[in-house]
Motif scaffolding. Structure first.
Motif, PDB file in Angstrom:
ATOM      1  N   PHE A 159       0.845  -1.186   0.000  1.00 24.61           N
ATOM      2  CA  PHE A 159       0.000   0.000   0.000  1.00 24.61           C
ATOM      3  C   PHE A 159       0.887   1.244   0.000  1.00 24.61           C
ATOM      4  CE2 PHE A 159      -3.444  -2.428  -0.019  1.00 24.61           C
ATOM      5  CZ  PHE A 159      -4.445  -2.279   0.910  1.00 24.61           C
ATOM      6  N   ARG A 160       0.356   2.311  -0.566  1.00 26.55           N
ATOM      7  CA  ARG A 160       1.092   3.564  -0.506  1.00 26.55           C
ATOM      8  C   ARG A 160       1.105   4.047   0.942  1.00 26.55           C
ATOM      9  NH1 ARG A 160       1.804   5.773  -5.628  1.00 26.55           N
ATOM     10  NH2 ARG A 160       0.788   4.557  -7.275  1.00 26.55           N
ATOM     11  N   PRO A 161       2.307   4.338   1.504  1.00 27.44           N
ATOM     12  CA  PRO A 161       2.416   4.658   2.924  1.00 27.44           C
ATOM     13  C   PRO A 161       1.552   5.821   3.379  1.00 27.44           C
ATOM     14  CG  PRO A 161       4.582   4.246   1.972  1.00 27.44           C
ATOM     15  CD  PRO A 161       3.606   4.292   0.834  1.00 27.44           C
TER      16      PRO A 161
ATOM     17  N   THR B 137      -1.448   6.545   2.901  1.00 30.89           N
ATOM     18  CA  THR B 137      -2.837   6.253   3.255  1.00 30.89           C
ATOM     19  C   THR B 137      -3.016   6.115   4.758  1.00 30.89           C
ATOM     20  OG1 THR B 137      -2.465   3.880   2.922  1.00 30.89           O
ATOM     21  CG2 THR B 137      -3.331   5.135   1.055  1.00 30.89           C
ATOM     22  N   LEU B 138      -1.969   5.696   5.473  1.00 34.38           N
ATOM     23  CA  LEU B 138      -2.100   5.539   6.919  1.00 34.38           C
ATOM     24  C   LEU B 138      -2.233   6.878   7.623  1.00 34.38           C
ATOM     25  CD1 LEU B 138       0.901   6.284   8.287  1.00 34.38           C
ATOM     26  CD2 LEU B 138       1.480   4.055   7.347  1.00 34.38           C
ATOM     27  N   LEU B 139      -1.821   7.971   6.932  1.00 35.11           N
ATOM     28  CA  LEU B 139      -1.937   9.290   7.537  1.00 35.11           C
ATOM     29  C   LEU B 139      -3.389   9.779   7.563  1.00 35.11           C
ATOM     30  CD1 LEU B 139       1.138  11.059   5.911  1.00 35.11           C
ATOM     31  CD2 LEU B 139       0.935  10.269   8.276  1.00 35.11           C
ATOM     32  N   VAL B 140      -4.210   9.240   6.673  1.00 38.45           N
ATOM     33  CA  VAL B 140      -5.602   9.678   6.601  1.00 38.45           C
ATOM     34  C   VAL B 140      -6.312   9.445   7.930  1.00 38.45           C
ATOM     35  CG1 VAL B 140      -7.824   9.291   5.491  1.00 38.45           C
ATOM     36  CG2 VAL B 140      -5.736   9.339   4.103  1.00 38.45           C
ATOM     37  N   THR B 141      -6.234   8.218   8.429  1.00 39.06           N
ATOM     38  CA  THR B 141      -6.916   7.905   9.688  1.00 39.06           C
ATOM     39  C   THR B 141      -6.240   8.578  10.879  1.00 39.06           C
ATOM     40  OG1 THR B 141      -5.651   5.839   9.763  1.00 39.06           O
ATOM     41  CG2 THR B 141      -7.887   5.730   8.886  1.00 39.06           C
ATOM     42  N   LEU B 142      -4.923   8.718  10.813  1.00 37.14           N
ATOM     43  CA  LEU B 142      -4.201   9.384  11.906  1.00 37.14           C
ATOM     44  C   LEU B 142      -4.635  10.838  12.028  1.00 37.14           C
ATOM     45  CD1 LEU B 142      -1.936   9.323  14.062  1.00 37.14           C
ATOM     46  CD2 LEU B 142      -0.343  10.007  12.243  1.00 37.14           C
ATOM     47  N   ILE B 143      -4.689  11.534  10.907  1.00 38.32           N
ATOM     48  CA  ILE B 143      -5.115  12.938  10.911  1.00 38.32           C
ATOM     49  C   ILE B 143      -6.555  13.063  11.404  1.00 38.32           C
ATOM     50  CG2 ILE B 143      -5.635  14.910   9.421  1.00 38.32           C
ATOM     51  CD1 ILE B 143      -3.232  14.000   7.678  1.00 38.32           C
TER      52      ILE B 143
ATOM     53  N   THR C  23      -1.510  19.609   5.854  1.00 33.22           N
ATOM     54  CA  THR C  23      -2.442  20.372   5.022  1.00 33.22           C
ATOM     55  C   THR C  23      -2.539  19.791   3.615  1.00 33.22           C
ATOM     56  OG1 THR C  23      -0.693  21.924   4.330  1.00 33.22           O
ATOM     57  CG2 THR C  23      -1.958  22.480   6.309  1.00 33.22           C
ATOM     58  N   LYS C  24      -1.590  18.916   3.260  1.00 28.82           N
ATOM     59  CA  LYS C  24      -1.646  18.264   1.952  1.00 28.82           C
ATOM     60  C   LYS C  24      -2.717  17.174   1.905  1.00 28.82           C
ATOM     61  CE  LYS C  24       3.302  18.977   1.004  1.00 28.82           C
ATOM     62  NZ  LYS C  24       4.598  18.290   0.724  1.00 28.82           N
TER      63      LYS C  24
ATOM     64  N   ILE D  51      -7.547  10.257  -0.066  1.00 32.05           N
ATOM     65  CA  ILE D  51      -7.150   8.890  -0.414  1.00 32.05           C
ATOM     66  C   ILE D  51      -6.741   8.792  -1.872  1.00 32.05           C
ATOM     67  CG2 ILE D  51      -7.953   6.507  -0.632  1.00 32.05           C
ATOM     68  CD1 ILE D  51      -9.708   6.986   1.804  1.00 32.05           C
ATOM     69  N   SER D  52      -7.552   9.347  -2.770  1.00 35.10           N
ATOM     70  CA  SER D  52      -7.216   9.274  -4.192  1.00 35.10           C
ATOM     71  C   SER D  52      -5.923  10.019  -4.490  1.00 35.10           C
ATOM     72  CB  SER D  52      -8.361   9.855  -5.036  1.00 35.10           C
ATOM     73  OG  SER D  52      -8.591  11.224  -4.717  1.00 35.10           O
ATOM     74  N   GLY D  53      -5.611  11.029  -3.687  1.00 33.76           N
ATOM     75  CA  GLY D  53      -4.375  11.774  -3.879  1.00 33.76           C
ATOM     76  C   GLY D  53      -3.127  10.955  -3.607  1.00 33.76           C
ATOM     77  N   THR D  54      -3.261   9.863  -2.875  1.00 31.83           N
ATOM     78  CA  THR D  54      -2.125   8.985  -2.605  1.00 31.83           C
ATOM     79  C   THR D  54      -1.910   7.963  -3.721  1.00 31.83           C
ATOM     80  OG1 THR D  54      -3.396   7.249  -1.465  1.00 31.83           O
ATOM     81  CG2 THR D  54      -2.654   9.134  -0.136  1.00 31.83           C
TER      82      THR D  54
END
Length: 273
Positions: free
Chosen positions: A11-13, A15-21, A51-52, A195-198
């Motif tokens: 997986f692109r790494p 994506t894990l930032l989405v849930t963390l944020i 912010t990205k 998500i799509s941005g990753t």
């Protein structure tokens, strides 16, 4: 209890930032749904411009509701099943091991990895069929796959679920599913930009969770919760709460996302041990 947390390098790494944020944002709100005090601490230690990762407050609130329900299921299982092995698949930067109640029979096998608890972090691909055979346990197994399976091709979803059921004698599977309408929208007209941005894409859907029982003898759906009706939705802002209420009355829309709890193996034995 032996929690093991395999990640998935394919997986692109990001994506894990989405849930963390989302968890960090929830904690900063006046009325948190999840209230994860660890998320912001983890986020502050990362060299990344958050912010990205653009998300709406409603999207982040939905993630908080999903996570709080999986925490509740996990805590419930651990309280009723001593000597449980928890497989937290695709855990990313989640701090579930700090949020949930572990029960009174936690074994302190590896105190240096997480003080007072038996915890191991495995950086592997969950679709590699070898890792699961290294997990040794005679007790029940809880496999938590919160936001994982929607990203996997259907053939891989089926193989992973079957592998867990065939390898371990009894336990539960916890995961989220989306329906075919949602799958089409997320990959087409209504993508989630963060998500799509990753570069990640959604690949599998489930329109009828009961059909998954056919994957293995003894696999049984014991609970299904629609996002629109999940505990915690009452904490949404008024406008979003009203939208969830309206969605709950439209069949194809109310089943857009569901949280599923399956039991497998020797039915009835898990809760009695």
């Amino acid at each position: 209890m032996i929690p093991v947390t395999p990640g998935i390098p394919r997986f692109r790494p990001r994506t894990l930032l989405v849930t963390l944020i989302a968890r960090a944002h929830d904690f900063r709100t006046p009325r948190p749904i999840l209230g994860d005090p660890y998320a912001q601490h983890i986020l502050d230690r990362l060299d990344f411009d958050v912010t990205k990762m653009t998300m709406t407050p409603n999207q982040m609130a939905s993630i908080a509701v999903r996570t709080s329900n999986f925490d509740r299921w996990t805590s419930d299982f651990l309280q009723h099943n001593p000597d449980t092995t928890v497989l937290h698949l695709a855990c990313g930067l989640d701090s579930r091991m700090d949020r949930v109640k572990w029960g009174d029979n936690t074994r302190k096998v590896q105190p240096t990895s997480l003080p007072g608890r038996d915890y191991s972090l495995l950086g592997i691909d969950v679709l590699d069929e070898d890792w699961i055979h290294d997990i040794s346990t005679d007790g029940p197994v809880l496999a938590v796959m919160e936001g994982l399976l929607c990203y996997l091709p259907e053939v891989d979803v089926k193989r992973l679920l079957q592998q867990i059921c065939q390898t371990f004698r009894r336990g539960e599977l916890l995961f989220e599913c989306i329906n075919s309408m949602t799958l089409q929208a997320l990959n087409g007209t209504k993508p989630i930009q963060s998500i799509s941005g990753t570069g990640a894409e959604f690949h599998s859907c489930v329109d009828d969770p009961k059909t998954l029982e056919l994957l293995h003898p003894g696999l049984k759906l014991v609970e299904s919760i629609r996002l629109a009706e999940a505990p915690g939705v009452e904490m949404f802002p008024l406008g979003f709460r009203a939208l969830m209420y309206l969605r709950s009355w439209i069949p194809s829309v109310r089943d857009a996302a569901r949280f599923l709890r399956f039991q497998f193996g020797e039915i009835g034995e898990v809760a009695n041990e």
